[in-house]
Structures are given as C-alpha cells and as structure tokens.
Design a protein around this motif. Structure first.
Motif, PDB file in Angstrom:
ATOM      1  N   ARG A  73     -14.453  -8.049   3.337  1.00 38.33           N
ATOM      2  CA  ARG A  73     -15.569  -7.119   3.449  1.00 38.33           C
ATOM      3  C   ARG A  73     -15.175  -5.747   2.908  1.00 38.33           C
ATOM      4  NH1 ARG A  73     -17.272  -6.848   9.442  1.00 38.33           N
ATOM      5  NH2 ARG A  73     -15.001  -6.779   9.692  1.00 38.33           N
ATOM      6  N   SER A  74     -16.142  -4.940   2.617  1.00 39.88           N
ATOM      7  CA  SER A  74     -15.901  -3.577   2.168  1.00 39.88           C
ATOM      8  C   SER A  74     -16.975  -2.676   2.752  1.00 39.88           C
ATOM      9  CB  SER A  74     -15.904  -3.484   0.639  1.00 39.88           C
ATOM     10  OG  SER A  74     -17.173  -3.878   0.131  1.00 39.88           O
ATOM     11  N   GLY A  75     -16.741  -1.375   2.635  1.00 42.39           N
ATOM     12  CA  GLY A  75     -17.717  -0.431   3.139  1.00 42.39           C
ATOM     13  C   GLY A  75     -17.521  -0.122   4.606  1.00 42.39           C
ATOM     14  N   PRO A  76     -18.446   0.625   5.215  1.00 44.22           N
ATOM     15  CA  PRO A  76     -18.338   0.997   6.637  1.00 44.22           C
ATOM     16  C   PRO A  76     -18.251  -0.239   7.528  1.00 44.22           C
ATOM     17  CG  PRO A  76     -20.062   2.266   5.554  1.00 44.22           C
ATOM     18  CD  PRO A  76     -19.639   1.210   4.581  1.00 44.22           C
ATOM     19  N   GLY A  77     -17.338  -0.170   8.480  1.00 45.73           N
ATOM     20  CA  GLY A  77     -17.183  -1.272   9.417  1.00 45.73           C
ATOM     21  C   GLY A  77     -16.253  -2.370   8.940  1.00 45.73           C
ATOM     22  N   ALA A  78     -15.739  -2.241   7.729  1.00 44.66           N
ATOM     23  CA  ALA A  78     -14.855  -3.287   7.199  1.00 44.66           C
ATOM     24  C   ALA A  78     -13.443  -3.169   7.738  1.00 44.66           C
ATOM     25  CB  ALA A  78     -14.829  -3.234   5.671  1.00 44.66           C
ATOM     26  N   GLY A  79     -13.131  -2.030   8.394  1.00 45.34           N
ATOM     27  CA  GLY A  79     -11.799  -1.854   8.928  1.00 45.34           C
ATOM     28  C   GLY A  79     -10.842  -1.283   7.900  1.00 45.34           C
ATOM     29  N   ARG A  80      -9.688  -0.901   8.402  1.00 47.06           N
ATOM     30  CA  ARG A  80      -8.678  -0.314   7.515  1.00 47.06           C
ATOM     31  C   ARG A  80      -8.004  -1.396   6.678  1.00 47.06           C
ATOM     32  NH1 ARG A  80      -4.624   2.970  11.144  1.00 47.06           N
ATOM     33  NH2 ARG A  80      -3.748   3.364   9.062  1.00 47.06           N
ATOM     34  N   PRO A  81      -7.663  -1.065   5.424  1.00 49.71           N
ATOM     35  CA  PRO A  81      -6.920  -2.043   4.616  1.00 49.71           C
ATOM     36  C   PRO A  81      -5.559  -2.347   5.250  1.00 49.71           C
ATOM     37  CG  PRO A  81      -7.792  -0.273   3.255  1.00 49.71           C
ATOM     38  CD  PRO A  81      -7.962   0.153   4.679  1.00 49.71           C
ATOM     39  N   ALA A  82      -5.129  -3.590   5.132  1.00 46.10           N
ATOM     40  CA  ALA A  82      -3.827  -3.990   5.673  1.00 46.10           C
ATOM     41  C   ALA A  82      -2.720  -3.602   4.698  1.00 46.10           C
ATOM     42  CB  ALA A  82      -3.806  -5.498   5.914  1.00 46.10           C
ATOM     43  N   LYS A  83      -1.577  -3.280   5.250  1.00 49.20           N
ATOM     44  CA  LYS A  83      -0.406  -2.951   4.439  1.00 49.20           C
ATOM     45  C   LYS A  83       0.330  -4.243   4.120  1.00 49.20           C
ATOM     46  CE  LYS A  83       3.525   0.275   4.379  1.00 49.20           C
ATOM     47  NZ  LYS A  83       4.258   1.299   5.169  1.00 49.20           N
ATOM     48  N   LEU A  84       0.518  -4.519   2.842  1.00 46.33           N
ATOM     49  CA  LEU A  84       1.163  -5.749   2.406  1.00 46.33           C
ATOM     50  C   LEU A  84       2.362  -5.441   1.513  1.00 46.33           C
ATOM     51  CD1 LEU A  84      -2.203  -6.248   2.276  1.00 46.33           C
ATOM     52  CD2 LEU A  84      -1.401  -8.567   1.926  1.00 46.33           C
ATOM     53  N   TYR A  85       3.231  -6.430   1.419  1.00 47.90           N
ATOM     54  CA  TYR A  85       4.471  -6.268   0.661  1.00 47.90           C
ATOM     55  C   TYR A  85       4.610  -7.417  -0.338  1.00 47.90           C
ATOM     56  CZ  TYR A  85       5.495  -3.256   4.654  1.00 47.90           C
ATOM     57  OH  TYR A  85       5.429  -2.295   5.634  1.00 47.90           O
ATOM     58  N   ARG A  86       5.118  -7.068  -1.509  1.00 46.09           N
ATOM     59  CA  ARG A  86       5.404  -8.069  -2.528  1.00 46.09           C
ATOM     60  C   ARG A  86       6.642  -7.618  -3.297  1.00 46.09           C
ATOM     61  NH1 ARG A  86       0.191  -6.486  -6.290  1.00 46.09           N
ATOM     62  NH2 ARG A  86       1.053  -4.542  -7.163  1.00 46.09           N
ATOM     63  N   ARG A  87       7.226  -8.532  -4.032  1.00 43.37           N
ATOM     64  CA  ARG A  87       8.425  -8.182  -4.798  1.00 43.37           C
ATOM     65  C   ARG A  87       8.115  -7.065  -5.784  1.00 43.37           C
ATOM     66  NH1 ARG A  87      11.670 -12.639  -8.088  1.00 43.37           N
ATOM     67  NH2 ARG A  87       9.726 -12.726  -9.280  1.00 43.37           N
ATOM     68  N   SER A  88       9.028  -6.134  -5.874  1.00 46.94           N
ATOM     69  CA  SER A  88       8.852  -5.002  -6.776  1.00 46.94           C
ATOM     70  C   SER A  88       8.948  -5.444  -8.226  1.00 46.94           C
ATOM     71  CB  SER A  88       9.923  -3.944  -6.485  1.00 46.94           C
ATOM     72  OG  SER A  88       9.902  -2.921  -7.460  1.00 46.94           O
ATOM     73  N   GLU A  89       8.220  -4.749  -9.084  1.00 48.66           N
ATOM     74  CA  GLU A  89       8.345  -4.990 -10.526  1.00 48.66           C
ATOM     75  C   GLU A  89       9.613  -4.359 -11.087  1.00 48.66           C
ATOM     76  OE1 GLU A  89       4.836  -3.753 -12.500  1.00 48.66           O
ATOM     77  OE2 GLU A  89       3.509  -5.131 -11.428  1.00 48.66           O
ATOM     78  N   ARG A  90      10.256  -3.538 -10.275  1.00 45.87           N
ATOM     79  CA  ARG A  90      11.513  -2.916 -10.693  1.00 45.87           C
ATOM     80  C   ARG A  90      12.628  -3.962 -10.730  1.00 45.87           C
ATOM     81  NH1 ARG A  90      15.255   0.634  -6.674  1.00 45.87           N
ATOM     82  NH2 ARG A  90      16.714   1.517  -8.174  1.00 45.87           N
ATOM     83  N   HIS A  91      13.430  -3.942 -11.779  1.00 40.88           N
ATOM     84  CA  HIS A  91      14.587  -4.817 -11.870  1.00 40.88           C
ATOM     85  C   HIS A  91      15.837  -4.010 -11.524  1.00 40.88           C
ATOM     86  CE1 HIS A  91      12.815  -8.210 -14.586  1.00 40.88           C
ATOM     87  NE2 HIS A  91      11.969  -7.813 -13.648  1.00 40.88           N
ATOM     88  N   VAL A  92      16.622  -4.528 -10.613  1.00 43.59           N
ATOM     89  CA  VAL A  92      17.822  -3.825 -10.174  1.00 43.59           C
ATOM     90  C   VAL A  92      19.040  -4.636 -10.595  1.00 43.59           C
ATOM     91  CG1 VAL A  92      19.109  -2.914  -8.206  1.00 43.59           C
ATOM     92  CG2 VAL A  92      16.611  -2.850  -8.197  1.00 43.59           C
TER      93      VAL A  92
END
Length: 233
Positions: A73-92
């Motif tokens: 959902r989006s807009g009013p009442g949709a709640g705060r976006p969740a914080k998610l994690y994925r592998r970085s595009e940075r190469h170390v």
C-alpha cells in the motif's frame, strides 16, 4: 564511501565477529532484501542483536539499506516503510601485500579497445594509457591535500597504490609490485606498463628531479625512481 586501504581492512575485519558473519552470509544468499525481523527469525537471534550487527555491516559498507512498504500500500495509512538490508554493490578487496589488478585490468581493456578502434598497436596503446593514468593520479593528488615538495607527493601516491616506497640515499625503491602475479607471467609487458605509469606520474607532478627506470631486483618492484642526471634545481 571511504575506500582507502584502512577502510577496506576494517570492513573485512568486521566479519570476524561470528554472529555478524552469519548475518552477512544470510543476507547475501537471499534473492530480495531482508528486514531485521526476518534475519533475526532465520538465525534464531534477538531482534536487537540482529539490528545491531546489520547496522554495523551497513556502516562498514558491506550491506546496503533500502526502505520499502511490504504491505504494497501507499499513501496515508500505509505505515512507515520497513528498513531492509541487501548485499552492497561495493566490492571490497584486501591483499597483503597490496595488489591492484583492477588498475592493470582497466589499462589492458582500454588499450585493446583503443587498438581495435584506431588500429594502434596494442602495446603502444597500453603504454600511452599507462602514462595517461599516471598523469591522472598526479592531477587527483594535486587537487587534494598538498605536499611540501613533489617528492613528498610521489611518496604519498606510491604508498596509496601499494608500491611500498622506500627512500634510500640514491633512489626510491619500491618494496611491492601491485601487479606481482601478472608481472611474473608477462614480465616484459607488465613491467613496461608499470614503467610508463610511474613515468606519467612523475611528469604529472613535475617531479623532474626523478626518473623512472627499469631495474629488476629480487623481492622488489621492477621499477625504481632515481635522481635525474639532467635535472637543474
């Protein structure tokens, strides 16, 4: 994102902590970004523990953080976006002593493209590209913190790119070749490329008191920087 050698070492060292390493391995195996709750549940960890280590991995540049509304959902009442994690595009990458095969690969690829486009001999294109890169490294150094002398700038750039420069009485010897394995397999080609790179660096810094020369010695880079006999102060 800080990509200095020290920052890369610290990033890799952060994976020494077992829980952090498990979380990193879990995240990179997923096909989509994961939330703290998902990671905690998958590994049987308290949510606070998972959140702490995931944020530490993000701070080190090993994971990227994105925000999404999982409800769709989006807009009013949709709640705060969740914080998610994925592998970085940075190469170390970390190697001791430091190797810079990325630089060599970039130069070789550019030389082949130039040769195919213009008909220039591949080796001539490689040497030209190497001198150009040396000039660019010098220009980048001039645009940052200034050194007291051009010799100081030379030492700083050589250190930053893994050459391990050692100033002696009659020359600057290089304790490490950043292209070591390639140089052993294709000595003439890679050593000439290295020579042109360092010659371009000296030219770009106007370090006319020094000259780059091929002088292979066991345990050292094939190039050394010697006083230029034609230099006039």
């Amino acid at each position: 994102m800080d990509d200095t050698r020290e920052a890369r070492i610290l990033a890799v060292a952060s994976l020494e902590e077992p829980t952090r390493r498990r979380l990193y391995d879990h995240v990179v195996r997923q096909t989509a970004a994961v939330t703290r709750d998902e990671a905690a549940t998958a590994l049987g960890l308290p949510r606070a523990t998972a959140a702490f280590h995931l944020d530490r991995l993000a701070a080190e540049g090993l994971l990227d953080v994105v925000y999404e509304r999982r409800s769709g959902r989006s807009g009013p009442g949709a709640g705060r976006p969740a914080k998610l994690y994925r592998r970085s595009e940075r190469h170390v990458e970390v190697s001791l002593p430091e190797h810079r095969y990325d630089l060599a690969g970039s130069l070789l690829a550019a030389a082949i493209e130039d040769a195919e486009t213009t008909g220039e001999a591949p080796r001539a294109a490689l040497e030209r590209r190497a001198r150009q890169l040396g000039n660019e490294l010098a220009a980048a150094a001039r645009g940052t913190a200034s050194a007291r002398t051009s010799s100081d700038a030379v030492m700083r750039i050589l250190e930053a790119h893994g050459f391990e420069p050692r100033a002696g009485e009659d020359a600057i010897v290089l304790g490490n070749c950043p292209f070591h394995t390639l140089a052993r397999q294709h000595t003439d080609l890679v050593c000439e490329m290295n020579l042109c790179l360092l010659d371009g660096l000296l030219t770009g810094l106007d370090a006319t008191q020094l000259q780059a020369r091929l002088k292979p010695e066991p345990g050292l880079c094939c190039v050394r920087l010697e006083p230029n006999p034609t230099f006039r102060s």
